[in-house]
Every structure is written in structure tokens, then in C-alpha cells.
Motif scaffolding. Structure first.
Motif, PDB file in Angstrom:
ATOM      1  N   THR A 171       1.169  -1.492  -0.202  1.00 63.00           N
ATOM      2  CA  THR A 171       0.485   0.096   0.147  1.00 63.00           C
ATOM      3  C   THR A 171       0.803   1.247   0.420  1.00 63.00           C
ATOM      4  O   THR A 171       2.306   1.349   0.807  1.00 63.00           O
ATOM      5  CB  THR A 171      -0.817  -0.164   1.151  1.00 63.00           C
ATOM      6  N   ILE A 172       0.415   2.472  -0.710  1.00 66.43           N
ATOM      7  CA  ILE A 172       0.925   3.626  -1.088  1.00 66.43           C
ATOM      8  C   ILE A 172       0.192   4.565  -0.174  1.00 66.43           C
ATOM      9  O   ILE A 172      -0.830   4.683  -1.408  1.00 66.43           O
ATOM     10  CB  ILE A 172       1.459   3.694  -2.401  1.00 66.43           C
ATOM     11  N   VAL A 173       0.842   5.686   0.023  1.00 61.87           N
ATOM     12  CA  VAL A 173       0.000   6.512   0.861  1.00 61.87           C
ATOM     13  C   VAL A 173       0.199   8.230   0.321  1.00 61.87           C
ATOM     14  O   VAL A 173       1.546   8.025   0.517  1.00 61.87           O
ATOM     15  CB  VAL A 173      -0.838   6.327   2.150  1.00 61.87           C
ATOM     16  N   VAL A 202      -5.347  16.542   2.405  1.00 63.77           N
ATOM     17  CA  VAL A 202      -6.410  16.014   1.234  1.00 63.77           C
ATOM     18  C   VAL A 202      -5.000  14.461   0.624  1.00 63.77           C
ATOM     19  O   VAL A 202      -3.598  14.814   0.952  1.00 63.77           O
ATOM     20  CB  VAL A 202      -5.668  17.001  -0.294  1.00 63.77           C
ATOM     21  N   GLY A 203      -5.514  13.544   0.023  1.00 62.89           N
ATOM     22  CA  GLY A 203      -4.475  12.356  -0.415  1.00 62.89           C
ATOM     23  C   GLY A 203      -5.658  11.787  -0.244  1.00 62.89           C
ATOM     24  O   GLY A 203      -6.322  11.527  -1.518  1.00 62.89           O
ATOM     25  N   PHE A 204      -4.539  10.577  -0.886  1.00 64.70           N
ATOM     26  CA  PHE A 204      -4.931   9.331  -1.600  1.00 64.70           C
ATOM     27  C   PHE A 204      -3.876   7.847  -1.102  1.00 64.70           C
ATOM     28  O   PHE A 204      -2.846   8.159  -0.575  1.00 64.70           O
ATOM     29  CB  PHE A 204      -4.648   9.661  -2.841  1.00 64.70           C
ATOM     30  N   ALA A 205      -4.869   6.419  -1.572  1.00 62.69           N
ATOM     31  CA  ALA A 205      -4.239   5.870  -1.498  1.00 62.69           C
ATOM     32  C   ALA A 205      -4.175   4.501  -2.029  1.00 62.69           C
ATOM     33  O   ALA A 205      -4.708   4.565  -2.769  1.00 62.69           O
ATOM     34  CB  ALA A 205      -4.782   4.772   0.121  1.00 62.69           C
ATOM     35  N   ARG A 206      -3.321   4.305  -2.428  1.00 63.73           N
ATOM     36  CA  ARG A 206      -3.213   3.047  -3.868  1.00 63.73           C
ATOM     37  C   ARG A 206      -2.657   2.074  -2.974  1.00 63.73           C
ATOM     38  O   ARG A 206      -2.146   1.039  -2.649  1.00 63.73           O
ATOM     39  CB  ARG A 206      -2.358   3.218  -4.591  1.00 63.73           C
ATOM     40  N   SER A 207      -3.205   0.447  -3.643  1.00 63.59           N
ATOM     41  CA  SER A 207      -3.109  -0.987  -3.350  1.00 63.59           C
ATOM     42  C   SER A 207      -2.387  -1.788  -4.574  1.00 63.59           C
ATOM     43  O   SER A 207      -2.904  -1.468  -5.155  1.00 63.59           O
ATOM     44  CB  SER A 207      -4.348  -1.782  -2.758  1.00 63.59           C
ATOM     45  N   ARG A 208      -1.353  -2.879  -4.115  1.00 65.09           N
ATOM     46  CA  ARG A 208      -1.516  -3.400  -5.518  1.00 65.09           C
ATOM     47  C   ARG A 208      -2.128  -4.819  -5.728  1.00 65.09           C
ATOM     48  O   ARG A 208      -1.687  -4.975  -5.024  1.00 65.09           O
ATOM     49  CB  ARG A 208       0.328  -3.757  -5.247  1.00 65.09           C
ATOM     50  N   ALA A 240      -7.439   1.948  -3.346  1.00 63.38           N
ATOM     51  CA  ALA A 240      -7.511   1.276  -2.016  1.00 63.38           C
ATOM     52  C   ALA A 240      -8.753   1.407  -1.133  1.00 63.38           C
ATOM     53  O   ALA A 240      -9.494   2.447  -1.535  1.00 63.38           O
ATOM     54  CB  ALA A 240      -6.382   1.594  -0.781  1.00 63.38           C
ATOM     55  N   ARG A 241      -9.321   0.818  -0.665  1.00 53.59           N
ATOM     56  CA  ARG A 241     -10.882   0.711  -0.404  1.00 53.59           C
ATOM     57  C   ARG A 241     -10.585   1.083   1.423  1.00 53.59           C
ATOM     58  O   ARG A 241      -9.346   0.571   2.307  1.00 53.59           O
ATOM     59  CB  ARG A 241     -11.083  -0.588  -0.827  1.00 53.59           C
ATOM     60  N   GLY A 242     -11.825   1.385   1.691  1.00 53.98           N
ATOM     61  CA  GLY A 242     -11.313   1.449   3.157  1.00 53.98           C
ATOM     62  C   GLY A 242     -11.421   2.830   3.998  1.00 53.98           C
ATOM     63  O   GLY A 242     -12.375   3.772   3.228  1.00 53.98           O
ATOM     64  N   GLY A 274      -1.751  -0.414   6.634  1.00 50.98           N
ATOM     65  CA  GLY A 274       0.150  -0.797   6.956  1.00 50.98           C
ATOM     66  C   GLY A 274       0.602   0.123   5.707  1.00 50.98           C
ATOM     67  O   GLY A 274       1.814   0.814   6.473  1.00 50.98           O
ATOM     68  N   GLY A 275      -0.456   1.486   5.173  1.00 52.92           N
ATOM     69  CA  GLY A 275       1.197   2.453   4.581  1.00 52.92           C
ATOM     70  C   GLY A 275       0.428   3.531   5.048  1.00 52.92           C
ATOM     71  O   GLY A 275      -0.277   4.119   5.769  1.00 52.92           O
ATOM     72  N   VAL A 276       1.684   4.318   4.854  1.00 53.48           N
ATOM     73  CA  VAL A 276       1.848   5.614   6.426  1.00 53.48           C
ATOM     74  C   VAL A 276       2.507   6.794   5.225  1.00 53.48           C
ATOM     75  O   VAL A 276       3.784   6.458   4.436  1.00 53.48           O
ATOM     76  CB  VAL A 276       2.666   5.367   7.480  1.00 53.48           C
TER      77      VAL A 276
END
Length: 777
Positions: free
Chosen positions: A217-219, A237-243, A251-253, A302-304
Motif C-alpha cells: 500500500t502506498i499513501v 488531502v491525499g490518496f491510497a493505492r494498493s497493489r 485502496a478501499r476502507g 499499513g501504508g503511512v
């Protein structure tokens, strides 16, 4: 009288000074050897001495496995040579008497190949260094997915097929052979920590670095301003990406957000992720918040991600503010600084730190070269609560970034003022800021438009290496990314400046960086950023997944074969092609993979391996992208509502963040830095035969070495300097879901110069950003 005489005779006996034994300096010496040596050139060692006492040398041929220890941070060990016969022995007398002297000593090995240990002795004190005289070179490319090893002949430049390579894996040797292209790949677990290649009497080795795994996970996290005042609201503002396979997807959640000052939690929120994996929040800053640098943190699966925000404080009902009165400041005139206090007749301490650089889309990790305290004084506000301070303009023809701090009775305010000298900003980045005499000075040059950050493609940059009256010159041409790599073959002893200048629209932009050249043979490591002698050009500015990538690479003086690679987190795609007049061409497949994508090339030049790599822009889902803004053609009238978007970006469902701010954002508020977190670099390149001079130090073989203590005398401890962030007021902030690639935004009702920034977080995983300066009339 007799008493006085007795006292006079006794005093000298107590004050007598001992005679210095200068021969104690004989034990002070240090031995260094070059990391790579070819048998058709003279091989020397560096001997640093403090006296002219003779040094006895003996050279022994050994098995490299008896000397080297596996592991990237392991140090070679001394060899017991008591029962060994030297192949060469001789005596060397350093010149110069009792002073420091660095000497180059010929090892007298002729054309011998193999691994040798050189021992230097003075009395019972001995030191050893290893020497590898070889015609074999290795290139190692490591990614989380695999290890690629390429073997080449340092004389002919040809790939070495069927060369034996021994890997150290889990405490044991595993033997492999290179294929017809000189390549061996390792994809199994565990990974090797060391590789030793042998071709006849020649050896080459690399100690392999541990590789971090590809994050699941990348944030990313950005702020509306990098500097806020107590009692204001901080917008995040931000975003999260899962592989998912080879692609990064939204990402979801939920995202857990916290704001901290050291270990103290100031605020916490949990916010949902939308369809694009985006989140936003508003965090109130307490009115009694202390001044300091706060950390905003975002955590998803787990991504920070983290962002630094400076908070200015109020104290005792007193509030301060500070800003430049000039919208676009003239670099040849003093900068008028307006200080405002909420009460009249207040003494305010003003400090200004100047950095002679202007960075666009880049944040240095350390304080830039030549950053200094520029202004330090106390002023008194008038009956209207204001005072004007003039910041003196520099006379060095360099751009300026001023960090301004004001303080009174615990109340603080800060801001950043950027004063470029042209419409473009240029940046010089040195591979090293300190190195040994004789090593090449490798560097990168970047140029971007101050307005919007677009790369300056195709421009010519004049670069100078200056030391007193000595000047070396070269001219570089920037590629489509506004980047060029260069190298000066040697620099003078002492302090040198690398200065790069570009002319644009009548303006002149110059940047400088300092490098210290030492005569002492300091231990150094092989270059991890490539050689300035290699130039790589790609056929297009951007590619789509699975398109063919045309690569042209050149290195003056190269011969034999070239290794051309497409490097990603999943592995290394390679092509070994013949060179013609130092040039090579290859075609590779643009395979999609998470993280940074690069195209590299390695050549053999004059018995060494020169290599470089350039980023490849892949236009696809889950990829980062930079873009310019698409603005209305008609004038931007105050209070109007207009449609804005990002140029060259296909329409699609996305979360769009729009910000209009007074001033140029800095630090965590720079939207253009947000996509870069998706381009995490995961490829490591090493060579066994780097160009230039890289040294390894001695190991103690016998005797007692004196301890050498050094110190620097200071009258006062050095002052800690820092550059304040820009306190940009976001006059408009909007987060909206879009499907057409455009968003409607209302312009400020007051005319003036503003910065319009867009951050698009797409449902297909892309993250795109752009900004521009706008004039509202």
C-alpha cells in the motif's frame, strides 16, 4: 638576597619542556588502494605519511576468498603472510620530511592478473590492502523481483559468455554460468549477498545490497499550506493505492489521520476513502497551539504518509503576520517586508535566512549550499501596528529564496519569499560534495519554468568548474525532461564551484554547488548514480503499456557491447547490442509495473564500466503524471466562474482538488510532488569497475597504531539555520468528484496574482498534478 637567588634557580627546573621525539610520527601512516585495476595500466597504492622514514613493501598473490568477506557492509580481513613468498618486494622513502605527504607508490606488478595483497611496514606496524588486477567487469541490477548480473571484458568491451560466477547464499557458495549474452539471473529465495566472477586469472566481485520489498500500500498526503497560524484550519488531502498484480489501484476502507507535535497528539480523525482512493479532512489548529513543526500523518492498511506543517503561535493576545509587499520582486532591488502586529508599538525581532537557489518541484533533503543568515534585527511597529523592513538584495547574480521569521514575546509568524532572476529556475546537483583528488566531478542539471514547473526542453546550459583563476567549461543540452548529466574529468585541490547558467527570454538564471577536493585518499564507494559520460535518448516523451521503446545511447570512447535495460520493480528486461563509434541502439517492451520505471545503458570505456539511467514515463492506470493546466482563452475576470482542467489527460472518473492561493506554495503544499510517491525507486545498480578513482582503506595486519585525535576550535557553537515555509493563503479550496476531466471554480473577487493548483486522483489509479500562475483582473 640569598632567598631570591634560590628561588630563581629553582624555577627553571620545574618549567623545563621535554624534547619531542619526532620518530613517533613514523607509526602514523595509512595505505589505500583503488577498487579496480586493469593489468595493462600501472597499478599504484596511496600512502599517506607524516615522516620520511622508509616503508617496506611486499606484494603477495592470494585467493580472493581468503581476503574478502561477504556482505555489503563487511570489511576485508588481514591475511597471515608469515609463510608466504612475495611476488614483489621493495622499499619506498617518502619525501618531504616531518609533514603530511600523500604518495603514489607503484606496486611493480607489470602485466600480472589476479588478486594481490600489498603489505606496508614500518618497524612493527603493518597495514594491508588488496588489489584486484583484472580484465573482467560486472554490472549488477537488483530489484525486488530479481538480480541480474552482466559480465564484460574490460579490454574489448565484449560480453563474456560461459563465465563462472559464484554466489554466496545462506553461508554457502552456489556456482552459475553466464549465458551467451554474458548474463546470469537470480530469482530464487534467499537472495545472494555476494557474487564472485572468474575468467582465467581475472576476478570481479560485488557485495550485493539488501533489497526492500515492494510495498503493498502506498499513501500520499498534501496540505493546503505548509505554514498555518494557531486558530486556523489545516486542510489535508491525499490518496491510497494498493497493489493488484502489476498495477496500483485505489485502496478501499478508511484513512486514519493524526496531527502531532513531537509525541503529543493534537488531533485525530478517521475519514472514508472514495472511489478514487482519495480522502480529505479539515483539522482545526488550537488557538493556544505552540509554535513549531507539526507532523500530519495518514495511515491506510499499513501504508503511512507524512507531511510537515509549521504552526505560528499567538501569545498574550498578540498576533503577528509578515509578507513581502512586492508581488513579483525584482532581484536587483531590496525586498520590502511588511511586519504587522495586532497591537501598536511592539518590538519585533526579524530574522531572514537566504538560500542562493530557487527550486521548482524539488525539495532538498538538507540545507542547501551557501544558506546563510542574511538579516537579523529588531524593529518597532508604529501606531498602526506595522513596520517595513528592507531585505538587502544580493550582488552575486544568483536567485534567492528567503526564509523569514518574526517573533515578539512568544508570538511568531513566518513565510518564504522566492525571487528568481529569470522565468526559468536551474538546479545543479552533485553526486558528491567531497571527494579525492583525481576523481571526476559528476553532476546533474535541471531546468524548469518558474510558472507551472514545466521542463525547459532543448535549451543549452553553460557549465563552469571554477577554482580561483582556474576555469573549465562545457555546454550541455537539456533533454525533453529538462535534464542533462555532465562530468568534469578532474578538479583542483581545495574548494571548487560548479556553476550552471541558462539564458531565457532575456533573463539569465544561474545556480551553483560546492565540492571539496581533498589530497588525502579518503575511503569512498563506487558511484551509485551513474556516469556523466553516458547519454540516453528515448524515442518518445511518454509510452503506453506494451509499446516498443526505442533507445539510443552513447558514451564517447566506448567499444565492444553495450548492456541496455528496462528496469522495474518486477525485474530487468535486457538487450546486449554491439556499439559503433560509441553508440548503441535497442528496442525494449514497455511493460507495466508499479513504482519507478527506468531505461539504463552500460558501456566499457577505457577499462571501466560507465553507466546511466533515465526515467520512462508510462501513461497507464496506477501511474504518476505531470501536466500543464487547461485554462480559458479569455481574460480571467474577478469573481467569474470558469472551467479548468489538466491538459493532455483523458477524461474519466476522478476526485479533483482545486486550490487558488496567494503566493507560491512550498513544502507539503506543493501538489506537483504528490504523484511522485507512486514512482518509488526500487532498482539498485552496482559495478565492479567504476570510472574515476574510488578507494578502499587498509586493514591492520600487525603492530600498535597510535590514536589520532582531531578537533575544530570554535568561539561559539554554530547557529542552526532553517528556511521557513511559505504561508500561502488558500482563497479557494474545492474537492469534487468529476467525470469530464474539468471542474468549475470561482475566481477571487479581488484582482491580483495567484497560484492555481490542480490535483487529479483518478479512479483508474493515476495521480496527476499541475499548477500555474494566473492574473485575475
Amino acid at each position: 638576597m640569598l632567598v631570591a637567588l634560590a628561588l630563581t634557580l629553582a624555577i627553571p627546573a620545574r618549567a623545563e619542556r621535554p624534547i619531542v621525539d619526532l620518530h613517533r610520527l613514523d607509526a602514523y601512516f595509512a595505505l589505500f588502494a583503488n577498487d579496480s585495476n586493469v593489468p595493462w595500466k600501472t597499478t599504484t597504492v596511496r600512502l599517506d605519511t607524516y615522516s620520511s622514514a622508509p616503508v617496506q613493501f611486499a606484494v603477495y598473490q592470494v585467493d580472493p576468498r581468503d581476503v574478502l568477506t561477504a556482505g555489503s557492509d563487511a570489511r576485508p580481513r588481514a591475511v597471515n603472510v608469515t609463510h608466504m613468498r612475495p611476488v614483489v618486494s621493495f622499499s619506498f622513502t617518502p619525501p618531504g620530511g616531518y609533514r603530511f605527504q600523500s604518495n603514489e607508490v607503484d606496486t611493480e606488478l607489470g602485466s600480472r592478473q589476479g588478486f594481490f595483497v600489498v603489505e606496508a611496514r614500518r618497524g612493527d606496524v603493518g597495514e594491508q590492502v588488496w588489489i584486484n588486477r583484472t580484465r573482467v567487469g560486472l554490472v549488477a541490477k537488483q530489484t525486488p523481483g530479481e538480480l541480474l548480473l552482466y559480465g564484460t571484458d574490460l579490454g574489448t568491451g565484449r560480453a563474456l559468455a560461459r563465465m563462472r560466477v559464484q554466489f554466496v547464499v545462506g553461508g554457502r557458495f552456489v556456482t552459475e554460468m553466464t549465458d551467451v549474452h554474458g548474463i546470469v539471473r537470480w530469482t530464487r529465495r534467499p537472495r545472494p549477498v555476494f557474487a564472485l566472477a572468474q575468467w582465467g586469472d581475472s576476478y570481479a566481485f560485488v557485495s550485493l545490497y539488501p533489497q526492500p520489498p515492494l510495498p503493498s500500500t502506498i499513501v500520499g498526503l498534501s496540505t493546503d499550506s505548509a505554514d498555518v497560524h494557531a486558530g486556523q484550519t489545516l486542510r489535508l488531502v491525499g490518496f491510497a493505492r494498493s497493489r493488484r498484480g502489476n498495477t496500483l489501484v485505489p485502496a478501499r476502507g478508511t484513512a486514519d489521520l493524526t496531527l502531532r507535535l513531537g509525541a503529543t497528539e493534537i488531533a485525530a480523525q478517521r475519514v472514508p476513502l472514495d472511489a478514487a482512493g482519495a480522502f480529505d479532512a479539515a483539522i482545526p489548529i488550537p488557538s493556544n497551539a505552540r509554535a513549531g513543526n507539526y507532523a500530519a500523518l495518514a495511515q491506510v492498511d499499513g501504508g503511512v504518509a507524512g507531511a510537515t506543517v509549521h504552526v505560528d503561535a499567538d501569545a498574550g493576545g498578540l498576533s503577528l503576520s509578515v509578507y513581502a509587499r512586492c508581488g513579483t520582486c525584482n532581484p536587483d532591488r531590496d525586498v520590502p517586508l511588511l511586519v504587522r502586529s495586532s497591537r501598536p508599538d511592539v518590538d519585533v525581532h526579524v530574522s531572514v535566512v537566504r538560500s542562493p537557489h530557487v527550486y521548482v518541484g524539488y525539495t532538498p533533503k538538507a540545507l542547501p549550499w551557501a544558506t546563510t543568515l542574511w538579516l537579523d534585527r529588531t524593529v518597532r511597529t508604529g501606531s498602526d501596528g506595522t513596520a517595513v523592513v528592507m531585505i538587502p538584495h544580493p550582488t552575486d547574480a544568483l536567485a534567492s529564496t528567503y526564509g523569514v521569521k518574526v517573533e515578539s514575546g512568544g508570538a511568531t509568524a513566518s513565510t518564504r519569499i522566492v525571487v528568481p532572476t529569470a522565468r526559468v529556475a536551474i538546479r545543479v546537483h552533485l553526486d558528491r560534495t567531497r571527494q579525492t583528488l583525481g576523481a571526476p566531478v559528476d553532476f546533474d542539471v535541471y531546468a524548469n519554468r518558474v510558472d507551472g514547473g514545466r521542463p525547459v526542453a532543448g535549451a543549452r546550459v553553460a557549465v563552469r568548474l571554477e577554482h580561483a583563476v582556474s576555469v573549465q567549461r562545457q555546454v550541455l543540452t537539456l533533454d525533453r525532461n529538462g535534464h542533462a548529466r555532465g562530468s568534469f574529468s578532474s578538479a583542483q585541490l581545495g574548494t571548487n564551484l560548479v556553476m550552471a547558467t541558462i539564458h531565457d527570454d532575456g533573463g539569465v538564471a544561474t545556480d551553483a554547488a560546492q565540492i571539496e577536493i581533498s589530497k588525502r585518499a579518503d575511503a569512498s564507494v563506487a558511484d551509485s548514480t551513474g556516469s556523466g559520460a553516458v547519454r540516453i535518448e528515448l524515442g518518445r516523451a511518454a509510452y503506453r503499456p506494451n509499446q516498443t521503446v526505442g533507445v539510443r545511447a552513447e558514451a564517447p570512447g566506448a567499444q565492444g557491447d553495450a548492456l541496455v535495460t528496462y528496469e522495474s520493480a518486477l525485474g530487468t528486461q535486457s538487450a546486449v547490442v554491439a556499439t559503433h563509434d560509441g553508440r548503441a541502439a535497442a528496442a525494449l517492451d514497455a511493460r507495466d509495473a508499479p513504482g519507478r520505471l527506468e531505461v539504463g545503458a552500460a558501456f566499457v570505456v577505457d577499462g571501466a564500466i560507465a553507466w546511466s539511467a533515465v526515467p520512462l514515463n508510462l501513461d497507464g492506470p496506477g501511474r504518476p503524471q505531470a501536466a500543464s493546466l487547461r485554462l480559458p482563452a479569455e481574460p480571467l475576470g474577478a469573481g467569474r466562474e470558469v472551467r479548468v482542467g489538466l491538459r493532455g489527460v483523458a477524461p474519466g472518473a476522478a476526485t479533483m482538488v482545486v486550490r487558488i492561493s496567494r503566493g507560491e506554495p512550498s513544502g507539503s503544499a506543493v501538489f506537483e510532488a504528490a504523484p511522485a510517491v507512486l514512482a518509488v525507486g526500487l532498482t539498485t545498480t552496482q559495478t565492479s569497475a567504476a570510472p574515476g578513482v574510488t578507494w578502499h582503506p587498509w586493514v591492520d595486519s600487525t603492530g600498535v597504531h597510535p590514536q589520532v585525535l582531531g578537533f575544530t576550535r570554535r568561539t561559539l557553537p554554530p547557529r542552526r539555520l532553517s528556511l521557513s515555509q511559505a504561508q500561502t493563503e488558500a482563497v479557494s479550496w474545492k474537492v469534487e468528484r468529476v467525470v469530464a476531466g474539468q471542474v468549475r471554480v470561482k475566481l477571487p473577487t479581488t484582482g491580483g496574482r495567484y497560484t492555481l493548483s490542480l490535483l487529479e486522483i483518478a479512479d483508474d489509479g493515476r495521480v496527476i498534478a499541475g499548477s500555474s500562475t494566473i492574473e485575475v483582473r
